[in-house]
Design a protein around this motif. Structure first.
Motif, PDB file in Angstrom:
ATOM      1  N   ALA A 101      17.314 -16.750   4.188  1.00  0.00           N
ATOM      2  CA  ALA A 101      18.176 -16.784   3.010  1.00  0.00           C
ATOM      3  C   ALA A 101      17.339 -16.738   1.733  1.00  0.00           C
ATOM      4  O   ALA A 101      17.694 -16.058   0.764  1.00  0.00           O
ATOM      5  CB  ALA A 101      19.049 -18.034   3.033  1.00  0.00           C
ATOM      6  N   HIS A 102      16.216 -17.427   1.753  1.00  0.00           N
ATOM      7  CA  HIS A 102      15.350 -17.478   0.570  1.00  0.00           C
ATOM      8  C   HIS A 102      14.598 -16.161   0.352  1.00  0.00           C
ATOM      9  O   HIS A 102      14.377 -15.746  -0.778  1.00  0.00           O
ATOM     10  CB  HIS A 102      14.349 -18.628   0.716  1.00  0.00           C
ATOM     11  CG  HIS A 102      13.381 -18.751  -0.408  1.00  0.00           C
ATOM     12  ND1 HIS A 102      13.757 -19.172  -1.664  1.00  0.00           N
ATOM     13  CD2 HIS A 102      12.058 -18.495  -0.475  1.00  0.00           C
ATOM     14  CE1 HIS A 102      12.693 -19.169  -2.456  1.00  0.00           C
ATOM     15  NE2 HIS A 102      11.651 -18.764  -1.757  1.00  0.00           N
ATOM     16  N   CYS A 103      14.219 -15.500   1.438  1.00  0.00           N
ATOM     17  CA  CYS A 103      13.374 -14.302   1.350  1.00  0.00           C
ATOM     18  C   CYS A 103      14.113 -13.023   1.731  1.00  0.00           C
ATOM     19  O   CYS A 103      13.469 -12.002   1.963  1.00  0.00           O
ATOM     20  CB  CYS A 103      12.156 -14.453   2.256  1.00  0.00           C
ATOM     21  SG  CYS A 103      11.144 -15.868   1.880  1.00  0.00           S
ATOM     22  N   GLY A 104      15.425 -13.061   1.789  1.00  0.00           N
ATOM     23  CA  GLY A 104      16.204 -11.926   2.269  1.00  0.00           C
ATOM     24  C   GLY A 104      15.988 -10.628   1.518  1.00  0.00           C
ATOM     25  O   GLY A 104      16.144  -9.549   2.076  1.00  0.00           O
ATOM     26  N   THR A 105      15.616 -10.705   0.265  1.00  0.00           N
ATOM     27  CA  THR A 105      15.436  -9.486  -0.532  1.00  0.00           C
ATOM     28  C   THR A 105      13.967  -9.110  -0.703  1.00  0.00           C
ATOM     29  O   THR A 105      13.642  -8.239  -1.500  1.00  0.00           O
ATOM     30  CB  THR A 105      16.076  -9.658  -1.923  1.00  0.00           C
ATOM     31  OG1 THR A 105      15.452 -10.772  -2.574  1.00  0.00           O
ATOM     32  CG2 THR A 105      17.572  -9.897  -1.801  1.00  0.00           C
ATOM     33  N   LEU A 106      13.105  -9.741   0.052  1.00  0.00           N
ATOM     34  CA  LEU A 106      11.670  -9.482  -0.032  1.00  0.00           C
ATOM     35  C   LEU A 106      11.358  -8.033   0.333  1.00  0.00           C
ATOM     36  O   LEU A 106      11.857  -7.510   1.318  1.00  0.00           O
ATOM     37  CB  LEU A 106      10.939 -10.423   0.920  1.00  0.00           C
ATOM     38  CG  LEU A 106       9.432 -10.417   0.921  1.00  0.00           C
ATOM     39  CD1 LEU A 106       8.909 -10.952  -0.407  1.00  0.00           C
ATOM     40  CD2 LEU A 106       8.924 -11.282   2.058  1.00  0.00           C
ATOM     41  N   ILE A 107      10.547  -7.384  -0.478  1.00  0.00           N
ATOM     42  CA  ILE A 107      10.116  -6.004  -0.215  1.00  0.00           C
ATOM     43  C   ILE A 107       8.601  -6.012  -0.079  1.00  0.00           C
ATOM     44  O   ILE A 107       7.899  -6.490  -0.971  1.00  0.00           O
ATOM     45  CB  ILE A 107      10.555  -5.054  -1.349  1.00  0.00           C
ATOM     46  CG1 ILE A 107      12.078  -5.007  -1.424  1.00  0.00           C
ATOM     47  CG2 ILE A 107       9.982  -3.666  -1.133  1.00  0.00           C
ATOM     48  CD1 ILE A 107      12.608  -4.247  -2.619  1.00  0.00           C
ATOM     49  N   LEU A 108       8.113  -5.497   1.037  1.00  0.00           N
ATOM     50  CA  LEU A 108       6.677  -5.456   1.272  1.00  0.00           C
ATOM     51  C   LEU A 108       6.110  -4.090   0.913  1.00  0.00           C
ATOM     52  O   LEU A 108       6.610  -3.080   1.398  1.00  0.00           O
ATOM     53  CB  LEU A 108       6.367  -5.749   2.745  1.00  0.00           C
ATOM     54  CG  LEU A 108       6.797  -7.111   3.264  1.00  0.00           C
ATOM     55  CD1 LEU A 108       6.467  -7.222   4.748  1.00  0.00           C
ATOM     56  CD2 LEU A 108       6.129  -8.217   2.495  1.00  0.00           C
ATOM     57  N   PRO A 109       5.070  -4.046   0.101  1.00  0.00           N
ATOM     58  CA  PRO A 109       4.455  -2.763  -0.268  1.00  0.00           C
ATOM     59  C   PRO A 109       3.444  -2.304   0.770  1.00  0.00           C
ATOM     60  O   PRO A 109       2.251  -2.317   0.533  1.00  0.00           O
ATOM     61  CB  PRO A 109       3.776  -3.093  -1.595  1.00  0.00           C
ATOM     62  CG  PRO A 109       3.387  -4.538  -1.448  1.00  0.00           C
ATOM     63  CD  PRO A 109       4.468  -5.168  -0.618  1.00  0.00           C
ATOM     64  N   ILE A 110       3.928  -1.922   1.946  1.00  0.00           N
ATOM     65  CA  ILE A 110       3.029  -1.476   3.013  1.00  0.00           C
ATOM     66  C   ILE A 110       2.998   0.047   3.029  1.00  0.00           C
ATOM     67  O   ILE A 110       4.035   0.697   3.100  1.00  0.00           O
ATOM     68  CB  ILE A 110       3.500  -2.014   4.382  1.00  0.00           C
ATOM     69  CG1 ILE A 110       3.435  -3.542   4.371  1.00  0.00           C
ATOM     70  CG2 ILE A 110       2.658  -1.450   5.514  1.00  0.00           C
ATOM     71  CD1 ILE A 110       3.974  -4.186   5.621  1.00  0.00           C
ATOM     72  N   ALA A 111       1.809   0.579   2.961  1.00  0.00           N
ATOM     73  CA  ALA A 111       1.655   2.031   3.010  1.00  0.00           C
ATOM     74  C   ALA A 111       1.949   2.520   4.422  1.00  0.00           C
ATOM     75  O   ALA A 111       1.493   1.936   5.397  1.00  0.00           O
ATOM     76  CB  ALA A 111       0.238   2.425   2.610  1.00  0.00           C
ATOM     77  N   VAL A 112       2.727   3.567   4.535  1.00  0.00           N
ATOM     78  CA  VAL A 112       3.066   4.152   5.829  1.00  0.00           C
ATOM     79  C   VAL A 112       2.374   5.497   5.931  1.00  0.00           C
ATOM     80  O   VAL A 112       2.496   6.338   5.042  1.00  0.00           O
ATOM     81  CB  VAL A 112       4.592   4.331   5.969  1.00  0.00           C
ATOM     82  CG1 VAL A 112       4.938   5.011   7.280  1.00  0.00           C
ATOM     83  CG2 VAL A 112       5.292   2.990   5.872  1.00  0.00           C
ATOM     84  N   GLU A 113       1.622   5.671   6.990  1.00  0.00           N
ATOM     85  CA  GLU A 113       0.916   6.926   7.211  1.00  0.00           C
ATOM     86  C   GLU A 113       1.939   8.003   7.574  1.00  0.00           C
ATOM     87  O   GLU A 113       2.768   7.808   8.454  1.00  0.00           O
ATOM     88  CB  GLU A 113      -0.086   6.748   8.344  1.00  0.00           C
ATOM     89  CG  GLU A 113      -0.897   7.975   8.629  1.00  0.00           C
ATOM     90  CD  GLU A 113      -1.853   7.764   9.798  1.00  0.00           C
ATOM     91  OE1 GLU A 113      -2.658   8.673  10.030  1.00  0.00           O
ATOM     92  OE2 GLU A 113      -1.778   6.735  10.459  1.00  0.00           O
ATOM     93  N   THR A 114       1.907   9.107   6.865  1.00  0.00           N
ATOM     94  CA  THR A 114       2.816  10.206   7.193  1.00  0.00           C
ATOM     95  C   THR A 114       1.985  11.404   7.648  1.00  0.00           C
ATOM     96  O   THR A 114       0.848  11.588   7.235  1.00  0.00           O
ATOM     97  CB  THR A 114       3.696  10.610   5.993  1.00  0.00           C
ATOM     98  OG1 THR A 114       2.847  10.990   4.918  1.00  0.00           O
ATOM     99  CG2 THR A 114       4.604   9.469   5.575  1.00  0.00           C
ATOM    100  N   GLY A 115       2.571  12.176   8.485  1.00  0.00           N
ATOM    101  CA  GLY A 115       1.865  13.315   9.057  1.00  0.00           C
ATOM    102  C   GLY A 115       2.300  14.616   8.434  1.00  0.00           C
ATOM    103  O   GLY A 115       2.799  14.658   7.314  1.00  0.00           O
ATOM    104  N   PRO A 116       2.162  15.675   9.189  1.00  0.00           N
ATOM    105  CA  PRO A 116       2.560  16.992   8.694  1.00  0.00           C
ATOM    106  C   PRO A 116       4.077  17.063   8.552  1.00  0.00           C
ATOM    107  O   PRO A 116       4.792  16.177   9.012  1.00  0.00           O
ATOM    108  CB  PRO A 116       2.072  17.921   9.814  1.00  0.00           C
ATOM    109  CG  PRO A 116       2.083  17.064  11.041  1.00  0.00           C
ATOM    110  CD  PRO A 116       1.718  15.692  10.570  1.00  0.00           C
TER     111      PRO A 116
END
Length: 157
Positions: A101-116
């Motif tokens: 409930a406290h962290c429900g809107t938390l957004i993590l800035p994790i880089a996602v590796e994308t391919g071709p």
């Protein structure tokens, strides 16, 4: 234990023989590696950038190694019959519900590796792991089932 200030919790962690049991430890470590939270560097394991991002994002109580000692104490109490498993689980469920409930809107800035680009629809592709190893999969899956294999020489170790 060296990161814990409370002397009782510090001692509890010193008395504990690592993560999990001997039977489960390898599976726990493999899961952390497979999920990208641990990296192998020769004979050592190191936390990945994603692991550091996650630890920085979660509430301090979750990342506190003292929490592990508290849980170990609770498990000892269960073993001695002074606490029931149901009571422990109910307490944990309540605590987790409060954290969510406290962290429900938390957004993590994790880089996602994308391919071709996807060969079928040109959308971006995401790295996935299958039975035969890693591969690129269309980000629009299941609407698009485009995949591209990752050759052995381009795999990350």
């Amino acid at each position: 234990a060296k990161l814990v200030n409370d002397p009782r919790l510090k001692q509890k962690l010193r008395d504990t023989t690592g993560i999990g049991t001997e039977a489960t430890r390898a599976g726990i470590i493999k899961g952390l590696i497979d999920r990208g939270y641990l990296l192998k560097k020769k004979r050592a394991l190191m936390a990945s950038a994603a692991a550091h991002t996650l630890i920085e994002a979660v509430p301090a109580a979750v990342a506190d190694p003292g929490m592990t000692a508290i849980w170990e104490q609770a498990l000892d109490e269960i073993e001695l019959g002074r606490l029931t498993l149901d009571a422990f689980v109910a307490k944990q469920a309540n605590w987790i519900a409060q954290l969510v409930a406290h962290c429900g809107t938390l957004i993590l800035p994790i880089a996602v590796e994308t391919g071709p680009g996807c060969p079928m629809c040109n959308a971006s592709m995401l790295r996935r792991k299958g039975k035969s190893g890693p591969f690129w999969s269309c980000s629009r899956y299941p609407d698009c089932k485009g995949t591209v294999s990752i050759s052995k020489d381009t795999r990350r170790s």
